[in-house]
Design a protein around this motif. Structure first.
Motif, mmCIF file in Angstrom:
data_model
loop_
_atom_site.group_PDB
_atom_site.id
_atom_site.type_symbol
_atom_site.label_atom_id
_atom_site.label_comp_id
_atom_site.label_asym_id
_atom_site.label_seq_id
_atom_site.Cartn_x
_atom_site.Cartn_y
_atom_site.Cartn_z
ATOM 1 N N VAL A 244 -45.266 -28.407 39.617
ATOM 2 C CA VAL A 244 -44.962 -27.075 39.104
ATOM 3 C C VAL A 244 -43.463 -26.848 39.236
ATOM 4 N N GLY A 245 -42.799 -26.509 38.131
ATOM 5 C CA GLY A 245 -41.363 -26.271 38.211
ATOM 6 C C GLY A 245 -40.825 -25.585 36.970
ATOM 7 N N ASP A 246 -39.563 -25.172 37.050
ATOM 8 C CA ASP A 246 -38.959 -24.390 35.958
ATOM 9 C C ASP A 246 -38.045 -25.219 35.060
ATOM 10 N N THR A 247 -37.861 -26.506 35.375
ATOM 11 C CA THR A 247 -36.901 -27.309 34.614
ATOM 12 C C THR A 247 -37.596 -28.456 33.893
ATOM 13 N N LEU A 248 -37.528 -28.434 32.574
ATOM 14 C CA LEU A 248 -38.206 -29.456 31.775
ATOM 15 C C LEU A 248 -37.655 -30.849 32.049
ATOM 16 N N GLU A 249 -36.317 -30.939 32.186
ATOM 17 C CA GLU A 249 -35.671 -32.253 32.262
ATOM 18 C C GLU A 249 -35.908 -32.965 33.596
ATOM 19 N N THR A 250 -36.217 -32.221 34.644
ATOM 20 C CA THR A 250 -36.422 -32.848 35.955
ATOM 21 C C THR A 250 -37.867 -32.746 36.415
ATOM 22 N N ASP A 251 -38.390 -31.509 36.526
ATOM 23 C CA ASP A 251 -39.746 -31.308 37.036
ATOM 24 C C ASP A 251 -40.793 -31.878 36.085
ATOM 25 N N ILE A 252 -40.724 -31.461 34.834
ATOM 26 C CA ILE A 252 -41.752 -31.858 33.875
ATOM 27 C C ILE A 252 -41.577 -33.318 33.458
ATOM 28 N N GLN A 253 -40.357 -33.708 33.112
ATOM 29 C CA GLN A 253 -40.124 -35.100 32.741
ATOM 30 C C GLN A 253 -40.488 -36.036 33.892
ATOM 31 N N GLY A 254 -40.159 -35.637 35.101
ATOM 32 C CA GLY A 254 -40.485 -36.456 36.267
ATOM 33 C C GLY A 254 -41.978 -36.623 36.462
ATOM 34 N N GLY A 255 -42.714 -35.520 36.305
ATOM 35 C CA GLY A 255 -44.163 -35.594 36.433
ATOM 36 C C GLY A 255 -44.785 -36.485 35.370
ATOM 37 N N LEU A 256 -44.257 -36.405 34.156
ATOM 38 C CA LEU A 256 -44.734 -37.271 33.069
ATOM 39 C C LEU A 256 -44.389 -38.726 33.353
ATOM 40 N N ASN A 257 -43.157 -38.963 33.831
ATOM 41 C CA ASN A 257 -42.723 -40.327 34.136
ATOM 42 C C ASN A 257 -43.611 -40.989 35.189
ATOM 43 N N ALA A 258 -44.034 -40.182 36.170
ATOM 44 C CA ALA A 258 -44.803 -40.714 37.297
ATOM 45 C C ALA A 258 -46.305 -40.750 37.025
ATOM 46 N N GLY A 259 -46.735 -40.215 35.892
ATOM 47 C CA GLY A 259 -48.153 -40.243 35.556
ATOM 48 C C GLY A 259 -49.002 -39.269 36.353
ATOM 49 N N LEU A 260 -48.433 -38.097 36.668
ATOM 50 C CA LEU A 260 -49.212 -37.095 37.387
ATOM 51 C C LEU A 260 -50.337 -36.539 36.515
ATOM 52 N N LYS A 261 -51.342 -35.990 37.162
ATOM 53 C CA LYS A 261 -52.488 -35.426 36.432
ATOM 54 C C LYS A 261 -52.054 -34.350 35.451
ATOM 55 N N ALA A 262 -51.136 -33.469 35.887
ATOM 56 C CA ALA A 262 -50.686 -32.387 35.013
ATOM 57 C C ALA A 262 -49.301 -31.912 35.412
ATOM 58 N N THR A 263 -48.579 -31.397 34.433
ATOM 59 C CA THR A 263 -47.271 -30.775 34.655
ATOM 60 C C THR A 263 -47.375 -29.321 34.226
ATOM 61 N N VAL A 264 -46.836 -28.419 35.063
ATOM 62 C CA VAL A 264 -46.901 -26.984 34.789
ATOM 63 C C VAL A 264 -45.480 -26.445 34.766
ATOM 64 N N TRP A 265 -45.065 -25.964 33.601
ATOM 65 C CA TRP A 265 -43.706 -25.444 33.414
ATOM 66 C C TRP A 265 -43.705 -23.928 33.568
ATOM 67 N N ILE A 266 -42.821 -23.430 34.416
ATOM 68 C CA ILE A 266 -42.628 -21.989 34.559
ATOM 69 C C ILE A 266 -41.520 -21.561 33.614
ATOM 70 N N ASN A 267 -41.902 -20.809 32.599
ATOM 71 C CA ASN A 267 -40.973 -20.347 31.568
ATOM 72 C C ASN A 267 -40.867 -18.823 31.683
ATOM 73 N N LYS A 268 -40.060 -18.369 32.618
ATOM 74 C CA LYS A 268 -39.967 -16.934 32.924
ATOM 75 C C LYS A 268 -39.447 -16.115 31.750
ATOM 76 N N ASN A 269 -38.545 -16.691 30.989
ATOM 77 C CA ASN A 269 -37.857 -15.931 29.945
ATOM 78 C C ASN A 269 -38.425 -16.150 28.551
ATOM 79 N N GLY A 270 -39.498 -16.901 28.452
ATOM 80 C CA GLY A 270 -40.118 -17.134 27.154
ATOM 81 C C GLY A 270 -39.241 -17.871 26.170
ATOM 82 N N ILE A 271 -38.411 -18.794 26.686
ATOM 83 C CA ILE A 271 -37.504 -19.528 25.801
ATOM 84 C C ILE A 271 -38.260 -20.605 25.023
#
Length: 248
Positions: A187-214
């Motif tokens: 779970v994290g707010d940064t696509l390039e580190t938190d989400i990309q990292g979770g995808l790279n490592a093959g985690l079950k799921a990645t959850v992006w916190i998008n507070k500002n609706g960007i």
């Protein structure tokens, strides 16, 4: 809430569990007040703080060559000199930096509802804090918000060989908790580190916190789930388990 499939959740720290951006804004306002009241700067005060903010956003820190306090004092020294001209003013730079730093840490608070959520989640899954950044800076934040007791383990990127999004730091986290990547959610707010990292490592799921609706760029990594607040996570975890159970 009973979770059968997810065994561990990795949480980012900055702007996920604590409002680092908000704390930084409040700290900058205190420095502006200092420069205006004590040193009689007018519009230059905001200009200096804006320049420092840009320098922080572009910061490249190498702990082998300098310490973070020296580097960030230099940001202030350069910003003051660029704005006011004349000789470098190290003393004023240090005053501004340490006021900014101390004020920022004072406002790094783990909210009561976030504490309650972490407490409930930990009854069901293992929790790990995974934060990128300089070890001194991040450890000071962790101490300031007093979040240690809510986690089974804490991993700071600056203390490891590689940071997010490298898979190696995620595998290290898994080994600490005795779980497999496929058991874990990030779970994290940064696509390039938190989400990309979770995808790279093959985690079950990645959850992006998008507070500002960007709207992310088309080239950005695609998270499995998007939420506007970390407090929405328990519902996401339940839906992950439901999806897995139905597919089974």
């Amino acid at each position: 809430m009973v979770l059968n499939q997810v065994r561990a959740v990795f949480f980012d720290l900055d702007n996920t569990l604590i409002d680092t951006a908000g704390a930084s804004r409040k700290a900058m306002l205190e420095v502006i007040k200092l420069l205006q009241s004590k040193y009689h700067y007018k519009e230059e005060a905001k200009t200096i703080c804006d320049k420092v903010q840009v320098k922080l956003s572009k910061e490249c820190f190498h702990p082998s060559s300098t310490c973070i306090n020296d580097l960030r004092t230099l940001h202030w020294e350069e910003a003051i000199q660029e704005t006011k001209g004349g000789a470098a003013n190290r003393i004023l730079a240090e005053e501004c930096y340490f006021l900014w730093k101390s004020t920022r840490l004072q406002h790094m608070i783990l909210a009561e509802d976030v504490k309650a959520m972490l407490t409930e989640l930990r009854k069901e899954v293992r929790l790990l804090l995974l934060t990128n950044g300089d070890c001194q800076t991040q450890r000071e934040k962790i101490e300031a918000c007093a979040c240690q007791s809510y986690f089974d383990a804490i991993v700071v990127g600056g203390e490891q060989k590689e940071e997010k999004p490298s898979p190696s730091i995620f595998y290290y986290c898994c080994s600490l908790l005795g779980v497999q990547p496929g058991d874990c959610v990030i779970v994290g707010d940064t696509l390039e580190t938190d989400i990309q990292g979770g995808l790279n490592a093959g985690l079950k799921a990645t959850v992006w916190i998008n507070k500002n609706g960007i709207m992310p760029l088309k080239s950005s990594p695609m998270p499995h789930y998007i939420i506007s607040s970390v407090l929405e996570l328990p519902a996401v975890l339940q839906s992950i388990d439901c999806t897995v159970n139905m597919s089974a």
